[in-house]
Design an enzyme around this catalytic site. Structure first.
Site, PDB file in Angstrom:
ATOM      1  N   ARG A 175       9.256  95.319  70.726  1.00  0.00           N
ATOM      2  CA  ARG A 175       8.056  96.038  71.200  1.00  0.00           C
ATOM      3  C   ARG A 175       8.322  96.693  72.564  1.00  0.00           C
ATOM      4  NH1 ARG A 175       4.168  94.285  74.779  1.00  0.00           N
ATOM      5  NH2 ARG A 175       2.049  95.140  74.517  1.00  0.00           N
ATOM      6  N   ASP A 232      20.041  79.279  71.541  1.00  0.00           N
ATOM      7  CA  ASP A 232      21.081  78.410  72.122  1.00  0.00           C
ATOM      8  C   ASP A 232      21.206  78.490  73.651  1.00  0.00           C
ATOM      9  OD1 ASP A 232      21.646  77.665  69.567  1.00  0.00           O
ATOM     10  OD2 ASP A 232      23.504  78.812  69.403  1.00  0.00           O
ATOM     11  N   GLY A 275      11.969  62.518  77.528  1.00  0.00           N
ATOM     12  CA  GLY A 275      12.248  61.200  78.100  1.00  0.00           C
ATOM     13  C   GLY A 275      13.112  60.340  77.190  1.00  0.00           C
TER      14      GLY A 275
HETATM   15  O1  F6P Z   1      22.880  80.447  67.106  1.00  0.00           O
HETATM   16  C1  F6P Z   1      21.620  79.992  66.786  1.00  0.00           C
HETATM   17  C2  F6P Z   1      21.678  78.866  65.803  1.00  0.00           C
HETATM   18  O2  F6P Z   1      20.353  78.456  65.518  1.00  0.00           O
HETATM   19  C3  F6P Z   1      22.529  77.663  66.204  1.00  0.00           C
HETATM   20  O3  F6P Z   1      21.899  76.789  67.103  1.00  0.00           O
HETATM   21  C4  F6P Z   1      22.798  77.040  64.863  1.00  0.00           C
HETATM   22  O4  F6P Z   1      23.954  76.253  64.907  1.00  0.00           O
HETATM   23  C5  F6P Z   1      22.966  78.241  63.979  1.00  0.00           C
HETATM   24  O5  F6P Z   1      22.263  79.292  64.583  1.00  0.00           O
HETATM   25  C6  F6P Z   1      22.496  78.064  62.562  1.00  0.00           C
HETATM   26  O6  F6P Z   1      22.740  79.239  61.877  1.00  0.00           O
HETATM   27  P1  F6P Z   1      22.215  79.574  60.420  1.00  0.00           P
HETATM   28  O7  F6P Z   1      20.739  79.762  60.500  1.00  0.00           O
HETATM   29  O8  F6P Z   1      22.919  80.820  60.028  1.00  0.00           O
HETATM   30  O9  F6P Z   1      22.573  78.389  59.580  1.00  0.00           O
END
Ligand code: F6P
Length: 327
Positions: free
Chosen positions: A25, A132, A190
């Protein structure tokens, strides 16, 4: 360069992240405000190869700022990793008279943009969009804040049942190569311990720590495991721990793709809006082949090469603090 850019295409690639729509957007509206013609490429590099490129107007991005996922769809393109795939992609961009592109995605997306920018004369600007948070050149990436809020909310719920049954839970969060999600989830919820890919934690040390807790009458425990931990995911680690430690009734929970969906938090919407706006400003200021990021609350630009090849390290103080607070 700046006067030559009239037609800009935006796309998302790799894993989706909440806030990508807010970034789209912002790109579309900032570009329109600046008199540019803006296009959306469907399904990332796949759509670039197939010529799936459509004009976007201001009204097309109305009512999307609060939506998770991406209205432009996304894909992990194997074809773009090949020279012939990238050639096709370039030909499609030329056929649509595209002068520059804005790529929203994570490490893989920006690596693709870096390679493409060396081969073809189409300037690219990257926007860090990945839950990530592992891209150098921005303190935060789009989607991270939403993902950790989702994970903390899930762990809070697990805490209730763990407490009621006196159970030990291993909760797996995403992060194949990085522990940002795990560390923030662990601190925010926690948890007793956080296992991340960046740090070697021996099973024997984990057991020692859990035994210490059980000695002081701690009747339940939560351990957050990043999926890329060297000892394996939550299930594998739970099995290894159970071999030598049977004080608790052990359970495993994998939060998985829940972390990737949902309405973006306010922080992610604001970040995405700033980065989308910043990407158009960057193009008009003659920047190319850089990722726009926010560092110390200021917009900055990092060359693709540095953004994808420099390791973004976890804050050691935060890791230490997480351990101290879990004592
Ligand atoms: O890079 C983002 C992410 O969500 C990672 O944390 C995870 O390991 C990966 O993508 C999972 O990818 P996919 O949805 O292609 O299985």
């Amino acid at each position: 360069m700046q006067n030559k850019i009239k037609r800009v295409a935006v796309f998302c690639s790799g894993g989706d992240a909440p806030g990508m729509n807010a970034a789209i957007r912002a790109v579309v509206r900032s570009a329109t405000y600046r008199g540019l013609h803006i296009f959306g490429i469907l399904r990332g590099y796949e759509g670039m190869i197939d010529g799936n490129i459509n004009r976007l107007e201001t009204k097309d991005v109305g009512n999307i700022i609060h939506r998770g996922g991406t209205v432009l769809k996304t894909a992990r393109s194997k074809a773009f990793m090949t020279k012939s795939g990238r050639k096709k992609a370039y030909e499609s961009l030329v056929a649509h008279d595209i002068d520059a592109c804005i790529a929203i995605g994570g490490n893989g997306t920006l690596t693709g943009a870096q390679i493409f920018s060396k081969e073809y004369p189409i300037p690219m600007i990257g926007i860090p969009g990945t839950i990530d948070n592992d891209l150098f050149g921005s303190d935060y990436t789009i989607g991270f804040d939403t993902a950790i809020n989702t994970a903390v909310e899930a762990v809070d719920k697990i805490r209730d049942t763990a407490d009621s049954h006196n159970r030990l839970f291993f909760v797996e969060v995403m992060g194949r190569h990085s522990g940002f999600i795990a560390l923030s989830t662990g601190i925010g919820s926690g948890s007793a311990s956080v296992l991340i890919p960046e740090k070697e934690t021996r099973i024997s040390d984990l057991i020692k720590m859990l035994k210490k807790g059980s000695k002081r009458n701690k009747l339940f425990s939560l351990v957050i495991v990043a999926e890329g931990h060297h000892e394996g995911g939550a299930a594998a680690i739970a099995k290894k721990v159970n071999k030598d430690f049977d004080y608790y009734d052990t359970k495993v929970a994998i939060i998985g793709h829940l972390q990737r969906g949902g309405s973006p938090t306010a922080a992610d919407r604001v970040l995405a809006s700033r980065l989308g706006y910043g990407a158009i400003e960057a193009l008009l200021n003659g920047e190319e082949n850089v990722m726009v990021g926010v560092v110390n609350n200021k917009i900055c630009y990092t060359p693709f090469k540095a953004a994808v090849n420099t390791e973004k390290s976890l804050d050691e103080d935060l890791m230490r603090m997480a351990e101290i607070l879990a004592l």
